[in-house]
Design an enzyme around this catalytic site. Structure first.
Site, short mmCIF file in Angstrom:
data_model
loop_
_atom_site.label_atom_id
_atom_site.label_comp_id
_atom_site.label_asym_id
_atom_site.label_seq_id
_atom_site.Cartn_x
_atom_site.Cartn_y
_atom_site.Cartn_z
CG HIS A 166 -1.27 1.43 1.68
ND1 HIS A 166 -1.79 1.70 2.76
CD2 HIS A 166 -2.17 2.31 0.11
CE1 HIS A 166 -2.93 2.51 1.69
NE2 HIS A 166 -3.01 3.44 0.57
CG ASP A 179 8.28 7.28 -23.42
OD1 ASP A 179 9.14 7.08 -22.57
OD2 ASP A 179 7.28 8.55 -23.69
NE ARG A 236 11.82 15.90 -19.97
CZ ARG A 236 13.77 15.95 -20.90
NH1 ARG A 236 12.99 17.55 -20.68
NH2 ARG A 236 14.35 15.63 -21.25
N GLY A 247 4.12 9.23 -22.84
CA GLY A 247 3.57 7.74 -22.57
C GLY A 247 3.93 7.64 -21.66
#
Length: 140
Positions: A22, A30, A108, A131
């Site tokens: 948890h 990607d 990013r 992605g």
């Protein structure tokens, strides 16, 4: 043989997923993501796109309902409000498999920093830009 296990999930990935607890986070990345240089364990799914990987993983992995956000995507550099087609596909998979969880965006480099603290990175063969998805593990 096991029943009801998504066929895309091989033994290495199943073991890694089963080892999560948890609040642990995993990254679905990607092909351009610096998976191996960030530090967490990496399981490769070469030839598999990131949305298919998310779908397979979320068939079994619950998301955390005790936090404000349990799913994160990488923002488009220079256009933080943009929602890419792959981000929309991630949102659909999360909704269908896990429920009404919004996907929050992260700048990013903030995404990279959060990925450094993840328990697992699933490196896919996804060729579409941005992605990348972080998921926070919930409880059964």
């Amino acid at each position: 043989m096991l029943r009801n296990i998504h066929p895309m999930l091989g033994p290495d990935l199943l073991h890694a997923l089963r080892s999560l607890g948890h609040g642990d986070e995993l990254v679905i990345s990607d092909a351009n993501f610096p998976s191996h240089s960030l530090g967490p364990r990496v399981v490769r799914l070469d030839g598999i796109d990131a949305v298919a990987a998310a779908d397979a993983i979320l068939a079994h992995l619950p998301l955390d309902t005790f936090v404000e956000a349990a799913a994160f995507r990488m923002e488009v550099v220079g256009d933080p409000d943009a929602v890419t087609p792959i981000a929309e596909e991630f949102a659909e998979v999360v909704r269908r498999r896990a429920g009404d969880f919004p996907i929050r965006s992260l700048e990013r480099f903030a995404f990279y920093e959060r990925a450094r603290t993840a328990s697992l990175i699933v490196a896919t063969g996804e060729t579409r830009h941005y992605g990348n998805l972080i998921l926070k593990t919930g409880v059964l």
